[in-house]
Design a protein around this motif. Structure first.
Motif, PDB file in Angstrom:
ATOM      1  N   PHE A 128      -5.070  -3.059  18.342  1.00 13.01           N
ATOM      2  CA  PHE A 128      -4.434  -2.222  19.427  1.00 13.01           C
ATOM      3  C   PHE A 128      -4.142  -0.676  18.646  1.00 13.01           C
ATOM      4  CE2 PHE A 128       0.041  -0.245  19.956  1.00 13.01           C
ATOM      5  CZ  PHE A 128      -0.008   0.291  21.093  1.00 13.01           C
ATOM      6  N   LEU A 129      -4.056  -0.810  17.328  1.00 12.32           N
ATOM      7  CA  LEU A 129      -3.983   0.322  16.473  1.00 12.32           C
ATOM      8  C   LEU A 129      -5.125   0.812  16.119  1.00 12.32           C
ATOM      9  CD1 LEU A 129      -0.827  -0.784  14.313  1.00 12.32           C
ATOM     10  CD2 LEU A 129      -0.743   0.942  15.933  1.00 12.32           C
ATOM     11  N   GLY A 130      -6.190   0.556  16.505  1.00 12.23           N
ATOM     12  CA  GLY A 130      -7.567   1.242  16.435  1.00 12.23           C
ATOM     13  C   GLY A 130      -7.904   0.863  14.782  1.00 12.23           C
ATOM     14  N   ARG A 131      -7.394  -0.032  14.118  1.00 11.10           N
ATOM     15  CA  ARG A 131      -7.778  -0.089  12.743  1.00 11.10           C
ATOM     16  C   ARG A 131      -9.201  -0.875  12.463  1.00 11.10           C
ATOM     17  NH1 ARG A 131      -5.872   3.225   9.523  1.00 11.10           N
ATOM     18  NH2 ARG A 131      -5.733   1.656   7.773  1.00 11.10           N
ATOM     19  N   ALA A 132      -9.856  -0.565  11.461  1.00  5.39           N
ATOM     20  CA  ALA A 132     -11.375  -1.045  11.459  1.00  5.39           C
ATOM     21  C   ALA A 132     -11.376  -2.459  10.831  1.00  5.39           C
ATOM     22  CB  ALA A 132     -12.302  -0.276  10.657  1.00  5.39           C
ATOM     23  N   HIS A 133     -10.155  -2.640   9.861  1.00  9.92           N
ATOM     24  CA  HIS A 133     -10.062  -3.978   9.267  1.00  9.92           C
ATOM     25  C   HIS A 133      -9.175  -5.169   9.887  1.00  9.92           C
ATOM     26  CE1 HIS A 133      -6.136  -2.195   8.283  1.00  9.92           C
ATOM     27  NE2 HIS A 133      -5.809  -3.231   8.245  1.00  9.92           N
ATOM     28  N   ASP A 134      -9.293  -6.354   9.677  1.00  5.90           N
ATOM     29  CA  ASP A 134      -8.493  -7.391  10.291  1.00  5.90           C
ATOM     30  C   ASP A 134      -7.801  -7.955   8.937  1.00  5.90           C
ATOM     31  OD1 ASP A 134      -9.998  -9.011   8.343  1.00  5.90           O
ATOM     32  OD2 ASP A 134     -11.209  -9.898  10.164  1.00  5.90           O
ATOM     33  N   VAL A 135      -6.682  -8.717   9.389  1.00  7.12           N
ATOM     34  CA  VAL A 135      -5.534  -9.147   8.399  1.00  7.12           C
ATOM     35  C   VAL A 135      -6.282  -9.702   7.088  1.00  7.12           C
ATOM     36  CG1 VAL A 135      -3.677 -10.659   7.845  1.00  7.12           C
ATOM     37  CG2 VAL A 135      -3.917  -9.404  10.177  1.00  7.12           C
ATOM     38  N   SER A 136      -7.375 -10.627   7.264  1.00  6.57           N
ATOM     39  CA  SER A 136      -7.928 -11.338   6.160  1.00  6.57           C
ATOM     40  C   SER A 136      -8.454 -10.399   5.405  1.00  6.57           C
ATOM     41  CB  SER A 136      -8.775 -12.421   6.494  1.00  6.57           C
ATOM     42  OG  SER A 136     -10.014 -11.875   7.107  1.00  6.57           O
ATOM     43  N   GLU A 137      -9.279  -9.216   5.667  1.00 10.56           N
ATOM     44  CA  GLU A 137      -9.856  -8.147   4.922  1.00 10.56           C
ATOM     45  C   GLU A 137      -8.645  -7.323   4.194  1.00 10.56           C
ATOM     46  OE1 GLU A 137     -13.468  -4.967   5.087  1.00 10.56           O
ATOM     47  OE2 GLU A 137     -12.126  -5.139   7.003  1.00 10.56           O
ATOM     48  N   GLY A 138      -7.591  -7.019   4.992  1.00 10.96           N
ATOM     49  CA  GLY A 138      -6.476  -6.299   4.432  1.00 10.96           C
ATOM     50  C   GLY A 138      -5.852  -6.874   3.206  1.00 10.96           C
ATOM     51  N   LEU A 139      -5.504  -8.449   3.387  1.00 13.76           N
ATOM     52  CA  LEU A 139      -4.876  -8.868   2.216  1.00 13.76           C
ATOM     53  C   LEU A 139      -5.677  -9.267   0.925  1.00 13.76           C
ATOM     54  CD1 LEU A 139      -2.782 -11.695   4.539  1.00 13.76           C
ATOM     55  CD2 LEU A 139      -2.127  -9.283   3.567  1.00 13.76           C
TER      56      LEU A 139
END
Length: 365
Positions: A128-139
């Protein structure tokens, strides 16, 4: 003095973002490095003999900068000004695997604090926020950052449409469990000129109810305080001693120089503003030796107002002075439990923080 360096480029433009960020297919990295060094040199000539307490690489997405450019700018700053002992050097970073691969090189370049734009711990919200990463990549990026940098902060956005207290509490408690000493927690705001603003105007995006957002704000303060990271500013929470020294320089109305497209500065009683569009900034630099589009002396009365606007964002408030204030309004708001005043300080209460814009409009005479 603090130094802000703006890198204006991003891989894509997020729909909520109104910062000075741009997408470009190709960049001449050598030309950009030399231009930033020249802009830095100009600011150094205006502020000789100062000592830098912090450097902040903001954007845009500064983690897209080549580490060699970051190193060159830090080295140049050190050649122009003295560095305070323990100088804080922060770089904002996207939590992508590509950018995380540069973290070790950025640390070797001199960066000792990173601010990660995680924004959410929910994949649907990230989409929804248009971010290119997902949670697993972010962590994964967060883990890399914690293994490389001395200090790590990350951002989360809350009060999203449909986000309830239970969901936000669970997300925030998970975030607090990662052990960073600093969190920046922002409510989603619909900024003019953004894609979200266009969607809201069409009625296809309905912002969170203000009363529900206020309740989430109070919940945020309770959870972070309970975890030992109280709010020291409206949206920023830290363990004692982990506050952002650079941002405190702004909020305490200190001196700071800003370079790069769109950067602002306050030095020697002058407000500086640089060209926002990258190409215009480069052109001005070639013509004039700096990227400034406007430099204006700040009248003492205006300085007092600016100091008030910034300082009341802080939990510590500001040094008390009646000059320029409507004392009757200050007294009335104190009676209402929105302000606290002592012989030495004026501060907004936690309830007052929710109404700070309105409070400021009332008390400035």
């Amino acid at each position: 003095m603090a130094l802000y360096i703006h890198w204006p480029f991003c891989v894509s433009k997020c729909p909520y973002c109104d910062f000075n960020s741009h997408v470009r297919e190709q960049l001449d990295q050598d030309a950009w490095r030399e231009a930033l060094l020249a802009d830095l040199g100009y600011e150094a000539a205006q502020t000789p003999g100062r000592r830098l307490t912090s450097i902040f690489f903001g954007g845009g997405t500064p983690s897209l900068m080549p580490p060699a450019t970051v190193e060159a700018l830090i080295d140049s700053a050190g050649s122009h000004w003295d560095f305070a002992e323990g100088i804080e050097i922060t770089l904002e970073a996207n939590p992508s695997s590509v950018e995380a691969a540069r973290f070790a090189d950025l640390a070797r370049a001199g960066v000792n604090r990173v601010s990660l734009g995680l924004q959410s711990l929910d994949d649907e919200a990230l989409h929804f926020l248009g971010r290119a990463h997902d949670v697993s990549e972010g962590l994964m990026a967060l883990g890399t950052a914690q293994s490389v940098f001395e200090r790590v902060s990350f951002d989360l956005i809350y009060a999203l449409p449909g986000q309830g207290a239970e969901a936000w509490a669970a997300e925030l408690e998970r975030a607090l469990g990662f052990g960073t000493g600093h969190l920046s927690l922002y409510q989603l705001t619909i900024e003019p000129g953004t894609r979200f603003a266009a969607l809201a105007a069409k009625g296809t995006l309905v912002p969170a109810d203000p009363d529900e957002s206020a309740a989430l704000y109070e919940l945020t303060g309770a959870l972070t305080s309970g975890a030992g990271l109280p709010a020291y500013e409206i949206s920023n929470h830290a363990r004692p001693g982990e506050e952002s020294r650079h941002n405190l320089a702004y909020w305490r109305y200190g001196t700071y120089a800003g370079i790069g497209p769109g950067a602002h500065g306050r030095r020697n009683g002058v407000a500086t503003r640089r060209h926002r569009k990258p190409e215009n900034w480069l052109g001005a630099l070639a013509r004039n030796g700096h990227g400034i589009v406007e430099a204006q002396a700040i009248a003492p009365a205006e300085q007092r107002v600016e100091a008030l606007l910034m300082g009341l964002r802080l939990a510590e408030g500001i040094a008390w002075s009646p000059e320029g204030l409507d004392l009757a309004a200050v007294g009335r708001l104190a009676d209402q439990g929105l302000l606290e005043r002592t012989d030495e300080r004026l501060r907004a209460t936690p309830r007052g923080m929710l109404l700070l814009d309105g409070i400021l409009a009332e008390i400035v005479s």
